[in-house]
Design a protein around this motif. Structure first.
Motif, mmCIF file in Angstrom:
data_model
loop_
_atom_site.group_PDB
_atom_site.id
_atom_site.type_symbol
_atom_site.label_atom_id
_atom_site.label_comp_id
_atom_site.label_asym_id
_atom_site.label_seq_id
_atom_site.Cartn_x
_atom_site.Cartn_y
_atom_site.Cartn_z
ATOM 1 N N GLN A 96 0.857 -1.337 0.054
ATOM 2 C CA GLN A 96 -0.162 -0.080 -0.201
ATOM 3 C C GLN A 96 0.978 1.235 0.046
ATOM 4 O OE1 GLN A 96 -2.788 -0.229 3.262
ATOM 5 N NE2 GLN A 96 -0.982 -0.668 4.597
ATOM 6 N N LEU A 171 -6.336 2.360 2.985
ATOM 7 C CA LEU A 171 -5.139 1.945 3.568
ATOM 8 C C LEU A 171 -5.505 1.252 5.000
ATOM 9 C CD1 LEU A 171 -2.831 4.829 2.873
ATOM 10 C CD2 LEU A 171 -3.133 2.895 1.135
ATOM 11 N N VAL A 177 3.187 0.948 5.080
ATOM 12 C CA VAL A 177 2.749 1.905 3.789
ATOM 13 C C VAL A 177 4.198 2.497 3.298
ATOM 14 C CG1 VAL A 177 1.737 4.076 3.382
ATOM 15 C CG2 VAL A 177 0.673 2.647 5.223
ATOM 16 N N SER A 209 7.143 0.490 7.595
ATOM 17 C CA SER A 209 6.915 1.720 6.500
ATOM 18 C C SER A 209 7.979 2.245 6.057
ATOM 19 C CB SER A 209 5.840 2.645 7.003
ATOM 20 O OG SER A 209 4.613 2.163 7.593
#
Ligand SMILES: C[S@@+](CC[C@H](N)C(=O)[O-])C[C@H]1O[C@@H](n2cnc3c(N)ncnc32)[C@H](O)[C@@H]1O
Length: 290
Positions: A96, A171, A177, A209
């Motif tokens: 994502q 998300l 992410v 992330s």
């Protein structure tokens, strides 16, 4: 706010001097100021796009006089984005992405690059320019397994952004992410605290992330880049090229992946390394939150 109007068939043409007053008024009704240059449209001009008006082209050409290879540099910046997204998807399992300062759609867009590695990837695009909003539908065509959303918002307002239902329904913020800020932070002046703004974004993301960002720099050719900043200022646009140390600060507390903050041309090039990595005046880097 998430919207997906599609005016791509009605965009400015090759020679926007031929645009009728009615067409210009139509863009202005959607909040697009066609009388002053805008970063998204100047950049679109360099990339060979058609979503730009005479003032954008005039500024693009003025900057090109100072830096004749500026169009190649814009392409090098875009190519970094492609390699960084592929790297995040392949090596770090990112599924994502949050693409801040998306710009006018330019294929391959983030979702096209990520989907090619991993169908099912989710992408949220964010920009605060009405002309990007007008073209947002082009960003929202993903494969059936994937999902993309566009949010018209300001990346400087992290709290609002991460509370936006369009973001939270696309998300999963408990999962890593990939945060992209490609050629956008130079549009935020030092007085507006871009480092604090980016810190707020970093803090909102879970471990695992990653950030990928690029920003123009005076480090490789201060004179030429000084002229670029001056041309932008003369056109009423904020454009702050930043030195290495100031770029490293954007990743504060996260672990830079090899080769660290590097000239974009030298960041994990496909194939042979470029003969002159500093030919594009951009730093780029990728970091991970451990
Ligand atoms: C030079 S373009 C880069 C587009 C794209 N990231 C790329 O590299 O191809 C910068 C974009 O950032 C957007 N932008 C500037 N400031 C912003 C902000 N505070 N919040 C969201 N978007 C912003 C502009 O509207 C523009 O579309």
């Amino acid at each position: 706010m998430t919207t997906s109007q599609d005016f791509s068939q009605q965009g400015p043409q090759d020679d926007a001097t031929e645009l009728s007053q009615a067409e210009l008024s139509q863009w202005e009704r959607f909040g697009v100021d066609t009388t002053t240059p805008h970063s998204a449209r100047v950049y679109d001009y360099w990339l060979g796009g058609k979503t730009n008006f005479p003032p954008d082209r005039a500024m693009g050409q003025a900057i090109e006089q100072a830096v004749p290879s500026i169009k190649e540099m814009a392409k090098a910046n875009r190519a970094f984005q492609g390699r960084a997204v592929r790297h995040l998807a392949r090596e770090h399992g990112i599924r994502q992405f949050l693409d801040l300062g998306t710009g006018i759609p330019t294929s391959p867009n983030t979702h096209e690059i990520a989907e090619a590695v991993s169908p099912g990837t989710r992408v949220v695009y964010v920009d605060n320019d009405p002309i990007v909003l007008a073209h947002a539908r082009a960003l929202m065509v993903s494969s059936p397994a994937s999902r993309t959303t566009y949010i018209h918002a300001d990346l400087r307002k992290a709290e609002e952004l991460f509370a936006d239902p369009a973001l939270t329904s696309t998300l999963d913020l408990t999962q890593p992410v990939g945060l992209l800020m490609i050629a956008v932070l130079m549009l935020i002046a030092d007085e507006d605290d871009p480092w604090g703004r980016v810190a707020a974004l970093r803090d909102a993301l879970p471990a695992g992330s990653c950030i990928a960002l690029t920003t123009p720099t005076p480090d490789f050719d201060p004179e030429a880049v000084g002229k670029v900043a001056e041309a932008a200022r003369a056109g009423g646009m904020t454009l702050v090229p930043r030195g290495y140390d100031d770029v490293v600060r954007f990743f504060d507390g996260w672990e830079l992946v090899e080769p660290g903050v590097a000239p974009v041309l030298a960041w994990r090039p496909d194939g042979e390394p470029p003969a002159d990595p500093k030919a594009a005046y951009y730093w780029g880097g990728v970091a991970i939150k451990r």
